[in-house]
Design a protein around this motif. Sequence first.
Motif, PDB file in Angstrom:
ATOM      1  N   ASN A  90      50.408   1.896  18.776  1.00 59.61           N
ATOM      2  CA  ASN A  90      49.747   0.860  19.576  1.00 59.61           C
ATOM      3  C   ASN A  90      48.677   1.463  20.488  1.00 59.61           C
ATOM      4  O   ASN A  90      47.624   0.865  20.708  1.00 59.61           O
ATOM      5  CB  ASN A  90      50.788   0.101  20.402  1.00 59.61           C
ATOM      6  N   LEU A  91      48.948   2.653  21.014  1.00 54.93           N
ATOM      7  CA  LEU A  91      47.962   3.315  21.871  1.00 54.93           C
ATOM      8  C   LEU A  91      46.712   3.692  21.070  1.00 54.93           C
ATOM      9  O   LEU A  91      45.585   3.418  21.494  1.00 54.93           O
ATOM     10  CB  LEU A  91      48.575   4.547  22.528  1.00 54.93           C
ATOM     11  N   LEU A  92      46.895   4.323  19.927  1.00 54.16           N
ATOM     12  CA  LEU A  92      45.747   4.795  19.153  1.00 54.16           C
ATOM     13  C   LEU A  92      44.916   3.646  18.586  1.00 54.16           C
ATOM     14  O   LEU A  92      43.724   3.802  18.330  1.00 54.16           O
ATOM     15  CB  LEU A  92      46.225   5.707  18.016  1.00 54.16           C
ATOM     16  N   LYS A  93      45.522   2.492  18.414  1.00 49.57           N
ATOM     17  CA  LYS A  93      44.759   1.322  17.952  1.00 49.57           C
ATOM     18  C   LYS A  93      43.772   0.828  19.018  1.00 49.57           C
ATOM     19  O   LYS A  93      42.792   0.162  18.698  1.00 49.57           O
ATOM     20  CB  LYS A  93      45.710   0.176  17.584  1.00 49.57           C
ATOM     21  N   LYS A  94      44.040   1.175  20.278  1.00 53.83           N
ATOM     22  CA  LYS A  94      43.227   0.656  21.387  1.00 53.83           C
ATOM     23  C   LYS A  94      42.388   1.724  22.084  1.00 53.83           C
ATOM     24  O   LYS A  94      41.326   1.425  22.617  1.00 53.83           O
ATOM     25  CB  LYS A  94      44.137  -0.013  22.432  1.00 53.83           C
ATOM     26  N   LEU A 142      63.285   2.368  24.061  1.00 54.11           N
ATOM     27  CA  LEU A 142      61.957   1.862  24.407  1.00 54.11           C
ATOM     28  C   LEU A 142      61.070   3.049  24.750  1.00 54.11           C
ATOM     29  O   LEU A 142      61.503   3.964  25.449  1.00 54.11           O
ATOM     30  CB  LEU A 142      62.044   0.918  25.610  1.00 54.11           C
ATOM     31  N   CYS A 143      59.847   3.063  24.255  1.00 58.17           N
ATOM     32  CA  CYS A 143      58.905   4.126  24.588  1.00 58.17           C
ATOM     33  C   CYS A 143      57.658   3.524  25.226  1.00 58.17           C
ATOM     34  O   CYS A 143      57.207   2.439  24.832  1.00 58.17           O
ATOM     35  CB  CYS A 143      58.517   4.916  23.337  1.00 58.17           C
ATOM     36  N   VAL A 144      57.101   4.231  26.207  1.00 56.30           N
ATOM     37  CA  VAL A 144      55.888   3.810  26.896  1.00 56.30           C
ATOM     38  C   VAL A 144      54.875   4.949  26.810  1.00 56.30           C
ATOM     39  O   VAL A 144      55.157   6.065  27.236  1.00 56.30           O
ATOM     40  CB  VAL A 144      56.156   3.459  28.371  1.00 56.30           C
ATOM     41  N   SER A 145      53.706   4.662  26.261  1.00 60.89           N
ATOM     42  CA  SER A 145      52.639   5.656  26.151  1.00 60.89           C
ATOM     43  C   SER A 145      51.422   5.172  26.920  1.00 60.89           C
ATOM     44  O   SER A 145      51.151   3.968  26.982  1.00 60.89           O
ATOM     45  CB  SER A 145      52.258   5.900  24.688  1.00 60.89           C
ATOM     46  N   CYS A 174      61.775   6.523  15.389  1.00 66.17           N
ATOM     47  CA  CYS A 174      61.785   6.583  16.855  1.00 66.17           C
ATOM     48  C   CYS A 174      60.774   5.619  17.492  1.00 66.17           C
ATOM     49  O   CYS A 174      59.762   5.263  16.897  1.00 66.17           O
ATOM     50  CB  CYS A 174      61.495   8.002  17.319  1.00 66.17           C
ATOM     51  N   ALA A 175      61.076   5.257  18.744  1.00 66.21           N
ATOM     52  CA  ALA A 175      60.194   4.360  19.496  1.00 66.21           C
ATOM     53  C   ALA A 175      58.826   4.982  19.747  1.00 66.21           C
ATOM     54  O   ALA A 175      57.826   4.265  19.892  1.00 66.21           O
ATOM     55  CB  ALA A 175      60.854   3.989  20.825  1.00 66.21           C
ATOM     56  N   GLU A 176      58.760   6.314  19.801  1.00 69.45           N
ATOM     57  CA  GLU A 176      57.492   7.001  20.019  1.00 69.45           C
ATOM     58  C   GLU A 176      56.471   6.634  18.939  1.00 69.45           C
ATOM     59  O   GLU A 176      55.267   6.531  19.212  1.00 69.45           O
ATOM     60  CB  GLU A 176      57.707   8.523  20.036  1.00 69.45           C
ATOM     61  N   THR A 177      56.940   6.449  17.713  1.00 70.15           N
ATOM     62  CA  THR A 177      56.037   6.146  16.600  1.00 70.15           C
ATOM     63  C   THR A 177      55.278   4.839  16.841  1.00 70.15           C
ATOM     64  O   THR A 177      54.056   4.794  16.749  1.00 70.15           O
ATOM     65  CB  THR A 177      56.828   6.047  15.277  1.00 70.15           C
ATOM     66  N   GLU A 178      56.000   3.788  17.183  1.00 71.27           N
ATOM     67  CA  GLU A 178      55.366   2.486  17.408  1.00 71.27           C
ATOM     68  C   GLU A 178      54.498   2.496  18.667  1.00 71.27           C
ATOM     69  O   GLU A 178      53.394   1.939  18.681  1.00 71.27           O
ATOM     70  CB  GLU A 178      56.430   1.398  17.518  1.00 71.27           C
ATOM     71  N   TRP A 232      51.124   0.648  10.851  1.00 70.33           N
ATOM     72  CA  TRP A 232      50.853   1.610  11.915  1.00 70.33           C
ATOM     73  C   TRP A 232      49.412   2.088  11.891  1.00 70.33           C
ATOM     74  O   TRP A 232      48.730   2.046  10.848  1.00 70.33           O
ATOM     75  CB  TRP A 232      51.783   2.817  11.778  1.00 70.33           C
ATOM     76  N   ASP A 233      48.940   2.548  13.044  1.00 68.75           N
ATOM     77  CA  ASP A 233      47.650   3.225  13.098  1.00 68.75           C
ATOM     78  C   ASP A 233      47.631   4.316  12.033  1.00 68.75           C
ATOM     79  O   ASP A 233      48.648   4.970  11.777  1.00 68.75           O
ATOM     80  CB  ASP A 233      47.469   3.839  14.489  1.00 68.75           C
ATOM     81  N   ASP A 234      46.465   4.516  11.402  1.00 70.29           N
ATOM     82  CA  ASP A 234      46.416   5.416  10.252  1.00 70.29           C
ATOM     83  C   ASP A 234      46.749   6.868  10.607  1.00 70.29           C
ATOM     84  O   ASP A 234      47.283   7.610   9.775  1.00 70.29           O
ATOM     85  CB  ASP A 234      45.064   5.327   9.544  1.00 70.29           C
TER      86      ASP A 234
END
Length: 291
Positions: free
Chosen positions: A235-239, A122-125, A227-231, A158-160
């Motif tokens: 999600n962060l960059l989309k917002k 699990l990754c949290v950004s 990796c979880a970092e990718t997803e 994914w975010d572009d």
Amino acid sequence: MEDMSNLTDGDTSFLVDEILHSIFFMGKITYLSFSPEDIFHGDEKFLDYMREMYPRPFDLYSSQIPNRSPFSCVLDMVVRLSGPQEKASSQNNLQEIQNKLRELISKLKQRDNSKMLFSTTLCVSSVSGSSKYYGVSMSTHRKPARQIMVAAGCLSYWDDCVAAAVMSYCPQKRRKSYFDGTFQLPADVRCEAFSIEGQRMMVPCRSCNNLFNLETTETKTNPYGNCAETESLSNLLKKEERVKQQVQRCVSERVNDRERAERDVLKQLKQILKPYSGFTWDNSYYRPLDV
């Protein structure tokens, strides 16, 4: 997922719809090939109920590719169960999400320890003062499922900026000479990964260092996009528009042929799908109706 959907505020049936399609697709491309009827064998009453409630996954799993692996849908459901986004930013809530995922994995492993359907990380950004954005590693540890899901992430989901970073190394596993979409995150972005079952922090692998310049002491190179970092970062960059603009400025200074990179990924995706005569791709990626 169906039980959890009934506990959330608001309609989350689209997540059940999406995970059904993703699981049916995974069954289709295993070497034995499992149909929905095989998957629900012994519970025909529930099969009939699901077919009535969610007809599109049954109709389209042989012609459309999922956008993401099954456990990503589970993560979304668990985060929604945790409450409002503001609450989801608290440390206690992070622990609650980890505990729920670990509990679900434990139940899955009692039935099947092949790692086909569950994630390990699990990754949290987050950005200073922002909400937390979660991601899990691919719940498709084996080829060709992982390769297909990475390609789908790059081309459709994914975010572009994140997709560009992954495409810099995929599918050849070495950086392309004509395309470099890798980037460095702004200093105020925090990205942390945890072992879901081991409940410990994990340092980024060498792949995440290559893609996002995340500092690491790790020498292992995981498959790019796994990796979880990718997803999580997607999600962060989309917002977070400010962060996205900073990343875009960095990459825009380079001379890149993104269309060629996308063609490269798409070509490999079509080659991977060729052996599966029961799957005839209509060039679409599955979207639940309510999304």
